[in-house]
Structure formats: C-alpha cells, structure tokens
Design an enzyme around this catalytic site. Structure first.
Site, PDB file in Angstrom:
ATOM      1  N   LEU A  11     -23.603  68.794  54.982  1.00 54.66           N
ATOM      2  CA  LEU A  11     -23.481  67.330  54.989  1.00 54.66           C
ATOM      3  C   LEU A  11     -24.628  66.702  54.200  1.00 54.66           C
ATOM      4  O   LEU A  11     -25.612  67.372  53.890  1.00 54.66           O
ATOM      5  CB  LEU A  11     -23.498  66.840  56.443  1.00 54.66           C
ATOM      6  CG  LEU A  11     -22.405  67.429  57.339  1.00 54.66           C
ATOM      7  CD1 LEU A  11     -22.535  66.879  58.752  1.00 54.66           C
ATOM      8  CD2 LEU A  11     -21.023  67.143  56.786  1.00 54.66           C
ATOM      9  N   PRO A  12     -24.516  65.398  53.886  1.00 58.14           N
ATOM     10  CA  PRO A  12     -25.538  64.799  53.025  1.00 58.14           C
ATOM     11  C   PRO A  12     -26.959  64.804  53.611  1.00 58.14           C
ATOM     12  O   PRO A  12     -27.891  65.240  52.936  1.00 58.14           O
ATOM     13  CB  PRO A  12     -25.043  63.369  52.812  1.00 58.14           C
ATOM     14  CG  PRO A  12     -23.566  63.424  53.060  1.00 58.14           C
ATOM     15  CD  PRO A  12     -23.370  64.486  54.102  1.00 58.14           C
ATOM     16  N   THR A  25     -29.595  69.839  53.628  1.00 57.54           N
ATOM     17  CA  THR A  25     -31.046  69.608  53.547  1.00 57.54           C
ATOM     18  C   THR A  25     -31.367  68.394  54.402  1.00 57.54           C
ATOM     19  O   THR A  25     -30.919  67.275  54.094  1.00 57.54           O
ATOM     20  CB  THR A  25     -31.482  69.344  52.091  1.00 57.54           C
ATOM     21  OG1 THR A  25     -31.048  70.432  51.282  1.00 57.54           O
ATOM     22  CG2 THR A  25     -32.991  69.209  51.996  1.00 57.54           C
ATOM     23  N   LYS A  27     -37.417  74.290  51.916  1.00 52.85           N
ATOM     24  CA  LYS A  27     -36.516  73.551  51.012  1.00 52.85           C
ATOM     25  C   LYS A  27     -37.194  72.286  50.453  1.00 52.85           C
ATOM     26  O   LYS A  27     -37.065  71.989  49.259  1.00 52.85           O
ATOM     27  CB  LYS A  27     -35.229  73.201  51.776  1.00 52.85           C
ATOM     28  CG  LYS A  27     -34.228  72.379  51.004  1.00 52.85           C
ATOM     29  CD  LYS A  27     -33.683  73.081  49.789  1.00 52.85           C
ATOM     30  CE  LYS A  27     -32.789  72.141  48.995  1.00 52.85           C
ATOM     31  NZ  LYS A  27     -32.361  72.718  47.721  1.00 52.85           N
ATOM     32  N   LYS A  39     -33.695  61.388  48.660  1.00 55.74           N
ATOM     33  CA  LYS A  39     -33.787  61.735  50.093  1.00 55.74           C
ATOM     34  C   LYS A  39     -34.750  62.910  50.299  1.00 55.74           C
ATOM     35  O   LYS A  39     -35.643  62.868  51.147  1.00 55.74           O
ATOM     36  CB  LYS A  39     -32.385  62.108  50.605  1.00 55.74           C
ATOM     37  CG  LYS A  39     -32.380  62.700  52.002  1.00 55.74           C
ATOM     38  CD  LYS A  39     -31.191  63.621  52.260  1.00 55.74           C
ATOM     39  CE  LYS A  39     -31.085  64.761  51.315  1.00 55.74           C
ATOM     40  NZ  LYS A  39     -30.303  65.898  51.718  1.00 55.74           N
TER      41      LYS A  39
HETATM   42  P1  NAD Z   1     -21.880  65.639  48.787  1.00 53.69           P
HETATM   43  O1  NAD Z   1     -22.182  64.223  49.106  1.00 53.69           O
HETATM   44  O2  NAD Z   1     -21.164  65.997  47.543  1.00 53.69           O
HETATM   45  O3  NAD Z   1     -21.066  66.310  50.008  1.00 53.69           O
HETATM   46  C1  NAD Z   1     -21.222  65.974  51.353  1.00 53.69           C
HETATM   47  C2  NAD Z   1     -19.837  65.961  51.994  1.00 53.69           C
HETATM   48  O4  NAD Z   1     -19.989  65.740  53.406  1.00 53.69           O
HETATM   49  C3  NAD Z   1     -18.935  64.849  51.463  1.00 53.69           C
HETATM   50  O5  NAD Z   1     -17.717  65.427  51.021  1.00 53.69           O
HETATM   51  C4  NAD Z   1     -18.742  63.927  52.673  1.00 53.69           C
HETATM   52  O6  NAD Z   1     -17.462  63.318  52.708  1.00 53.69           O
HETATM   53  C5  NAD Z   1     -18.909  64.905  53.811  1.00 53.69           C
HETATM   54  N1  NAD Z   1     -19.266  64.306  55.100  1.00 53.69           N
HETATM   55  C6  NAD Z   1     -20.207  63.372  55.359  1.00 53.69           C
HETATM   56  N2  NAD Z   1     -20.253  63.131  56.684  1.00 53.69           N
HETATM   57  C7  NAD Z   1     -19.319  63.934  57.257  1.00 53.69           C
HETATM   58  C8  NAD Z   1     -18.887  64.140  58.604  1.00 53.69           C
HETATM   59  N3  NAD Z   1     -19.421  63.482  59.619  1.00 53.69           N
HETATM   60  N4  NAD Z   1     -17.907  65.043  58.811  1.00 53.69           N
HETATM   61  C9  NAD Z   1     -17.350  65.723  57.792  1.00 53.69           C
HETATM   62  N5  NAD Z   1     -17.708  65.573  56.501  1.00 53.69           N
HETATM   63  C10 NAD Z   1     -18.688  64.680  56.251  1.00 53.69           C
HETATM   64  O7  NAD Z   1     -23.280  66.409  48.853  1.00 53.69           O
HETATM   65  P2  NAD Z   1     -23.612  67.873  48.275  1.00 53.69           P
HETATM   66  O8  NAD Z   1     -24.147  67.745  46.902  1.00 53.69           O
HETATM   67  O9  NAD Z   1     -22.484  68.793  48.578  1.00 53.69           O
HETATM   68  O10 NAD Z   1     -24.876  68.222  49.194  1.00 53.69           O
HETATM   69  C11 NAD Z   1     -24.735  68.604  50.551  1.00 53.69           C
HETATM   70  C12 NAD Z   1     -26.110  68.981  51.083  1.00 53.69           C
HETATM   71  O11 NAD Z   1     -26.633  70.072  50.312  1.00 53.69           O
HETATM   72  C13 NAD Z   1     -27.147  67.854  50.983  1.00 53.69           C
HETATM   73  O12 NAD Z   1     -27.977  67.891  52.100  1.00 53.69           O
HETATM   74  C14 NAD Z   1     -27.903  68.190  49.713  1.00 53.69           C
HETATM   75  O13 NAD Z   1     -29.221  67.676  49.736  1.00 53.69           O
HETATM   76  C15 NAD Z   1     -27.870  69.707  49.739  1.00 53.69           C
HETATM   77  N6  NAD Z   1     -27.944  70.391  48.434  1.00 53.69           N
HETATM   78  C16 NAD Z   1     -27.202  69.974  47.372  1.00 53.69           C
HETATM   79  C17 NAD Z   1     -27.288  70.660  46.153  1.00 53.69           C
HETATM   80  C18 NAD Z   1     -26.498  70.237  44.929  1.00 53.69           C
HETATM   81  O14 NAD Z   1     -26.776  70.764  43.833  1.00 53.69           O
HETATM   82  N7  NAD Z   1     -25.521  69.349  45.047  1.00 53.69           N
HETATM   83  C19 NAD Z   1     -28.108  71.775  46.040  1.00 53.69           C
HETATM   84  C20 NAD Z   1     -28.825  72.211  47.157  1.00 53.69           C
HETATM   85  C21 NAD Z   1     -28.734  71.510  48.356  1.00 53.69           C
END
Ligand code: NAD
Length: 298
Positions: free
Chosen positions: A65-66, A96, A171, A246
């Site tokens: 999740l975000p 994260t 992280k 964030k």
């Molecule tokens: P994103 O915003 O693309 O995906 C998050 C998903 O969670 C969305 O599809 C959203 O609809 C869903 N969501 C939110 N609340 C929800 C709930 N209550 N129930 C079900 N679904 C819910 O974000 P992302 O890029 O996939 O990143 C996710 C996590 O991973 C974050 O914490 C980010 O910091 C971390 N991260 C991202 C990357 C990257 O390259 N994108 C790399 C490493 C870590």
C-alpha cells in the site's frame, strides 16, 4: 497449494502478485481500484470484494500500500484485519511506512498470535516485474524462514535487517541515498547538456567513472538516454515523486528520533515537496530532472 491474499495492486503490487501466480501460488486479490483486480483476475487470480474477503482461507497475507495510514487502517482497530485473521497466519507487510507504524502493526499481530514481517522492497517496477526485488526484513528469523519461499518468488536478495521495524529503517536509509543520487545525477546531466555535451555520451562517461551509481546504471532521468526508463516515457510509471517525498519525510522523522543530522536528506525532501507543489507528484521521481533543465539548449 499455498493460498495468498494480496492487497494493493499498484505499480509494485500488480507485478509482484503476478510473479506469485507464475510460481504456482493461488492468489486472492484486492485493491480499491477495480480495474487492477480485473487485470490480475484475467491472469488467474481470484478477485475479492474486500481486503477481508481476500484473506478467506489464505495461509499468508501480503500488503503493498502507499503509506503508513493505509497500512494502519488495513490492519489495526476492531475492524482491522489483525482482529479477524486466524492465529498462525503469516503477514508480509511490504509497503514503505514509518518504523513507528511498523512497530504498532507488529505489536498488534503479536497480541493475536499472528506472525508478521515488515518487508519493504527495493528494485523499482522493473525489479518487481522481473522478480528480482531486494527485501529488507524486520522481525523474527523463524518467521523469515517460513516466508522465504514466498519472498523468493518475488525477489532475489532477502536481507534480515534485524528485529521488528528494522526493515523500514533500512528502507528509509536506502531511499535517502537514492534521492540524493537521483538529484545529483539530474543536476550533472543538465549541467553537461547546457555546456554542449551529448547527454548519452555524458551519461556513459559518468556511468563508467567514479560518479557511477544505480541511477546512471538503470534509471537515467534525462529523456532518451536509456530505453524503457520512466524519463523516456514522459516520466510515467515507476516510483511516484509524492512517494519519494513521503520516504524522505520518514527519513527526517527517523533522524530526529535518533538525533542524527541529515542535511542532504532535508534538501532532497524540500526538492521533492516542491515537485509535488508543482503538480508533478504523480510522475516518476526522476521528474526532478525538470527542475534543472533551465539553460539546456536541447
Ligand atoms: P501505488 O500507489 O502505485 O499502489 C498502491 C496501491 O494500493 C494502489 O493501487 C491503491 O489503489 C491501493 N490501495 C490503497 N489503499 C488501499 C486499501 N485500503 N486497500 C486496498 N488497496 C489499497 O504505489 P506503488 O508504487 O505500488 O508503491 C507501493 C509501496 O511500495 C509504497 O509504500 C512505495 O513507497 C513502495 N515502493 C515503491 C517502489 C516503486 O518503484 N514504485 C519501489 C519500492 C517501494
């Protein structure tokens, strides 16, 4: 067949869940965005109407999740998942989030006899798609042993950082370095281009010299220098600038708690907040390049 509930099918969650399907796991999927569920259902996952429904008969739960508030809302409180899951369920929290949030979730899980790891990742969307993510893991070593087969279906390097919350500390340290590298690389690319260098030539010189870093290897912020990077696709996909803001905020909070000085982290946070204010928060974090293109004659 091990049944896994996967909650959060965004940029990272969707390809991670896809790799679990490929490895032969039964995946029950939920996201707030229906089209993400539909996409994974088309590839063999079982669609779920809620997070709780996704956990039905599941031996393991993975969340991606975000931010902290989404994770706390999902797991904590009377209607949170931890109050509903059967004892013995394995929970892998891969978002994260703040180390304090991770501790709260760990504590609630322990009270219910649920085994939980904080397991944030590195490697970006390309690593998620290729199944080569790095997991930074906090929690009990025995729980990690149980989780290992599931984690290896999505990643290549599993690091046991330490006890509860240690994965999140690792992280935020990693992302502080990543942001500083990204900003420094973007600054240098703009400087070289403004002074007549071919961006591709400059990128290759720095990549193979003492300025070489992960951003120059795989994620150059200058459009057109590397294929398939977010910068070459209009800064779409990848890791959103608002999520980097964030993570840099989390790094500053962590530094305040331990009394550390992190001036470059503070400056990086300032620049990422500026991007968010400019309406660029949903773009990939390499969009920081646009702050430095003034003077570029290309
Ligand atoms: P994103 O915003 O693309 O995906 C998050 C998903 O969670 C969305 O599809 C959203 O609809 C869903 N969501 C939110 N609340 C929800 C709930 N209550 N129930 C079900 N679904 C819910 O974000 P992302 O890029 O996939 O990143 C996710 C996590 O991973 C974050 O914490 C980010 O910091 C971390 N991260 C991202 C990357 C990257 O390259 N994108 C790399 C490493 C870590």
């Amino acid at each position: 067949m091990t049944r896994i509930a996967f909650i959060g099918l965004g940029h990272m969650g969707l390809p991670m869940a896809r790799n679990l399907l490929k490895a032969g796991y039964a995946v029950q999927a939920f996201d707030l965005v229906q089209s993400a569920i539909d996409q994974l259902a088309g590839e063999g996952a079982q669609p779920a109407a809620s997070a709780l429904a996704a956990t039905r008969n599941a031996e393991a739960v993975i969340s991606m999740l975000p931010a902290s508030r989404h994770v706390e809302e999902l797991y904590l409180g009377e209607s949170g998942l931890l109050a509903q899951l059967p004892t013995g369920t394995l929970v892998l929290e891969c978002s994260t989030i703040a180390p304090e949030s991770a501790w709260r979730v760990h504590q609630a899980a322990a009270q219910r006899g649920i085994e939980l790891l904080d397991a944030p990742v590195s490697g970006g969307t390309a690593g998620a798609a290729a199944g080569t993510l790095t997991f930074m893991i906090g929690g009990q070593a025995e729980t990690l042993d149980k989780a290992r087969p599931i984690l290896t279906a999505m990643g290549k390097n599993l690091f046991h950082a330490g006890g509860d919350g240690a994965g999140q500390i690792a992280k935020v340290c990693n992302n502080l370095v990543l942001a500083v590298q990204m900003i420094g690389t973007a600054e240098a690319m703009a400087l070289g281009a403004a002074n007549g260098l071919d961006p591709k030539v400059l990128a290759e010189i720095m990549r193979q010299s003492s300025g070489g870093n992960w951003v120059l290897e795989r994620y150059n912020p200058w459009p057109g220098v590397q294929e398939n990077t977010p910068s070459s696709k209009g800064y779409s996909g990848g890791f959103m600038a608002e999520l980097m803001a964030k993570d840099l905020g989390l790094a500053q909070e962590t530094a305040q708690h331990s009394g550390n000085s992190t001036p470059l982290g503070a400056l990086a946070l300032h620049l990422y907040r500026l991007l968010v204010q400019q309406g660029l928060g949903k773009q990939d974090f390499s969009v920081v390049q646009t702050l430095f293109r003034q003077g570029d004659s290309s």
